[in-house]
Write a protein that holds these residues in place. Structure first.
Motif, PDB file in Angstrom:
ATOM      1  N   THR A  54      -3.253  -2.012 -16.445  1.00 40.77           N
ATOM      2  CA  THR A  54      -3.831  -1.952 -15.104  1.00 40.77           C
ATOM      3  C   THR A  54      -4.867  -3.064 -14.984  1.00 40.77           C
ATOM      4  OG1 THR A  54      -3.493   0.441 -15.042  1.00 40.77           O
ATOM      5  CG2 THR A  54      -5.004  -0.495 -13.420  1.00 40.77           C
ATOM      6  N   MET A  57      -8.228  -3.170  -9.212  1.00 44.73           N
ATOM      7  CA  MET A  57      -8.566  -1.922  -8.550  1.00 44.73           C
ATOM      8  C   MET A  57      -9.235  -2.207  -7.213  1.00 44.73           C
ATOM      9  SD  MET A  57     -11.906  -0.203 -10.321  1.00 44.73           S
ATOM     10  CE  MET A  57     -13.550  -0.888 -10.104  1.00 44.73           C
ATOM     11  N   THR A  68     -10.985  -6.086  -3.800  1.00 45.93           N
ATOM     12  CA  THR A  68     -10.213  -6.062  -5.039  1.00 45.93           C
ATOM     13  C   THR A  68     -11.035  -6.620  -6.188  1.00 45.93           C
ATOM     14  OG1 THR A  68      -8.157  -6.342  -3.808  1.00 45.93           O
ATOM     15  CG2 THR A  68      -8.099  -6.847  -6.157  1.00 45.93           C
ATOM     16  N   TRP A  71      -9.884  -4.076 -12.994  1.00 48.14           N
ATOM     17  CA  TRP A  71      -9.880  -2.649 -13.284  1.00 48.14           C
ATOM     18  C   TRP A  71     -11.077  -2.278 -14.141  1.00 48.14           C
ATOM     19  CZ3 TRP A  71      -8.247   1.862 -11.835  1.00 48.14           C
ATOM     20  CH2 TRP A  71      -8.257   2.952 -12.726  1.00 48.14           C
ATOM     21  N   ALA A  76     -14.602   3.420 -11.564  1.00 49.85           N
ATOM     22  CA  ALA A  76     -13.723   4.331 -10.820  1.00 49.85           C
ATOM     23  C   ALA A  76     -14.167   5.778 -11.013  1.00 49.85           C
ATOM     24  CB  ALA A  76     -12.282   4.151 -11.289  1.00 49.85           C
ATOM     25  N   LEU A  90      -9.358   5.115  -3.921  1.00 49.84           N
ATOM     26  CA  LEU A  90      -9.380   4.534  -5.260  1.00 49.84           C
ATOM     27  C   LEU A  90      -7.957   4.133  -5.595  1.00 49.84           C
ATOM     28  CD1 LEU A  90     -10.209   3.938  -8.206  1.00 49.84           C
ATOM     29  CD2 LEU A  90     -10.052   6.394  -8.662  1.00 49.84           C
ATOM     30  N   ARG A  91      -7.752   2.861  -5.893  1.00 47.54           N
ATOM     31  CA  ARG A  91      -6.418   2.396  -6.265  1.00 47.54           C
ATOM     32  C   ARG A  91      -6.507   1.478  -7.476  1.00 47.54           C
ATOM     33  NH1 ARG A  91      -3.876   0.882  -0.283  1.00 47.54           N
ATOM     34  NH2 ARG A  91      -4.753   2.714   0.783  1.00 47.54           N
ATOM     35  N   GLY A  92      -5.567   1.669  -8.393  1.00 49.06           N
ATOM     36  CA  GLY A  92      -5.436   0.786  -9.534  1.00 49.06           C
ATOM     37  C   GLY A  92      -4.025   0.228  -9.556  1.00 49.06           C
ATOM     38  N   ARG A 109      -3.321   6.008  -7.330  1.00 44.95           N
ATOM     39  CA  ARG A 109      -3.926   6.106  -5.996  1.00 44.95           C
ATOM     40  C   ARG A 109      -4.501   7.501  -5.805  1.00 44.95           C
ATOM     41  NH1 ARG A 109      -0.890   4.508  -0.333  1.00 44.95           N
ATOM     42  NH2 ARG A 109      -2.545   5.115   1.126  1.00 44.95           N
TER      43      ARG A 109
END
Length: 325
Positions: A54, A57, A68, A71, A76, A90-92, A109
């Motif tokens: 990953t 994020m 962006t 990660w 997070a 929250l997205r990775g 997500r």
């Protein structure tokens, strides 16, 4: 099908790639301590398995968007610990997939909007461990789920979501593949109750329609919201391959030891999936609402409407009666 299928495409341009997916929809927010802790535990589980792959994020809320960044699991985790009930994201994501020209799996997500949560974990289809899949379900069943699905399918990145109307398509070869986006599927779960409700337009014209399940997976998790409309388990006979569990009050139906693609050309056995689909047919999403939401607005032509119906009912036995509208 022993080999992983290729990407789905539109006019030669890849739009979705194979993945092992878990999608979940929660009737609640991170303000609830138990739900927030389950989300943190899910993040920790993801981090333990996929941190090395990953790369990116995004953390955002209704008042701040950090854009962006690289990660950072600690950041997070801190983000989730401070979350309450306002919109948060929250997205990775993994590396750029050359065929997509966009980020691909692994993908995490956790997103909150309209006082509901959505979760997605999509990881490479040939690299997940059974213990990881089980652990994800353990975390999710500690939240007030509407439902969840888990299994092999196709992941479309957010950057390409405008092309979702060119799906579904993979299911015609890979019958068990999960193609729905977690975001659009929110609409079918529950009738929009106000003029500002989720997907209010999709529900217009269907006065008697009820909320329903957006899909069926290798593993399907069903809450009391829908269980009350299903036949008693005592009166139901599933295929011998189906594992029936009650986890924290959720009905969990799993077909076999591992997820399959359901390859039509390879004549993979779908009897277990078909028995689950037949049992869950009374609580599947209303077809009219699904045609207006699951893959964008696909209710304008007979061909579009049929493609959504074919997908939603793809696992029903040929002898089963297709649910009415």
């Amino acid at each position: 099908m022993n080999d992983v299928p290729g990407p789905l495409d539109h006019k030669g341009r890849a739009i979705a790639v194979p993945a092992f997916r878990t999608l979940a929809w929660v009737d609640g927010t991170l303000k609830d301590e138990a739900t927030r802790q389950a989300a943190i535990d899910l993040l920790d589980l993801y981090e333990a398995s996929w941190s090395a792959d990953t790369l990116w994020m995004r953390l955002a809320s209704d008042i701040a968007d950090q854009g962006t960044a690289q990660w950072d699991a600690a950041a997070a985790r801190d983000w989730l610990e401070k979350a309450q009930e306002k919109p948060v994201t929250l997205r990775g994501n993994g590396a750029i997939v050359e065929a997509l020209q966009a980020v691909g799996p692994p993908h995490l997500r956790i997103e909150q909007r309209d006082r509901r949560l959505i979760f997605e974990i999509s990881v490479p289809p040939d690299a997940y461990e059974a213990s990881f899949a089980d652990g994800v379900i353990t975390c999710l069943t500690r939240t007030p789920l509407f439902c969840a699905v888990q299994g092999l399918g196709f992941y479309i990145p957010d950057a390409l979501l405008s092309l979702i109307r060119h799906m579904p398509q993979g299911f015609r070869r890979c019958r068990t593949a999960i193609e729905i986006p977690v975001e659009t599927a929110r609409t079918v779960l529950k009738r929009a109750e106000t003029s500002h409700g989720t997907g209010i337009g999709a529900w217009r014209d269907f006065a008697e329609a009820q909320g329903g399940l957006p899909d069926i997976g290798w593993r399907s998790v069903i809450s009391k919201t829908y269980r009350e409309r299903l036949p008693p388990l005592a009166d139901t006979t599933f295929d011998t391959d189906v594992i029936v569990e009650d986890i924290n009050g959720f009905l969990v139906l799993t077909v076999g030891a591992r997820s399959i693609w359901g390859d039509v050309k390879g004549h993979e056995d779908l009897s277990g999936y078909q028995s689950v689909a037949a049992y869950l047919s009374p609580v599947m999403a209303h077809i009219g609402v699904a045609q207006r939401s699951l893959f964008g607005a696909k209710d304008h032509t007979p061909e579009d409407r049929q493609s959504v119906a074919d997908y939603l009912y793809r696992l029903l036995p040929e002898t089963a009666e297709t649910p009415g509208t």
